[in-house]
Design a protein around this motif. Sequence first.
Motif: not given
Length: 253
Positions: A214, A246-249, A251-253
Amino acid sequence: MPSPALIRQRLQALHEDGYVLIPGVLDARQIAELRQAIDALRSIHWDYQGLVVDHYKCVFNRDPLWLPYLDLPGVIELAEAALGSDCHVIGQTAWRCHPGFIGADLHLDYLVMELPESLLADPQFRLPMQICTAHIYLDDIDADLCPTLVIPGSHRAGRAPRPGETTWHGRAAEPVLCRAGDVLVFRSELWHAGSRNRSRERIRYLLQVHYGRRMVAQKFSPYLEFHFTPEVLAACTPRQRRLLGDHQAAEYD
């Protein structure tokens, strides 16, 4: 879909040997479809077309046809087992290697940090994987048609090959000979090489998919100018959207 036991067996091969060959992933229709699609590609951005090699980047973004090859059954389950269920794709590239193609010297693709080989030899220590590559072969690969060369276990060297180095612990690189439709999955620390096309008239067709954890950056050239093709996004399954970022939120987003 492979059984959990088979996924564990293949994952163990990635930890022990650094690579695993998965037979018969593609059928004849898929092989023909991909070869025809590669023949239809034209160079854009950072692609390269030359006398002996054609190399096309980010092909997933050109047509929905390429999407099913991001998460092939048997391959995606292994990638997720090795890199996490939230892993993603950091590249999908297509190749044609013509007669006279030279290949590449012994190398590794990515090493997070150099580590002492004594640590990596300790059976109590297992080096986590960060990036894996899938080579999807579209030809029967023999000794003359650019076989990928690998040194089993060399991911435990803890470093990259030095200039001119051709063996690890006295073991030389071995060719991976396989059939069209087979897929070679290997971790980024494995010492491997590309070999010559010594055939007189055959072209090696190859599709690569690179998977990363990720937090490994996605490698979508030409970077700042890159944008997703709407038709491609509209055709994605939920898993394919995740693989494209298209990730779920988190860390670092």
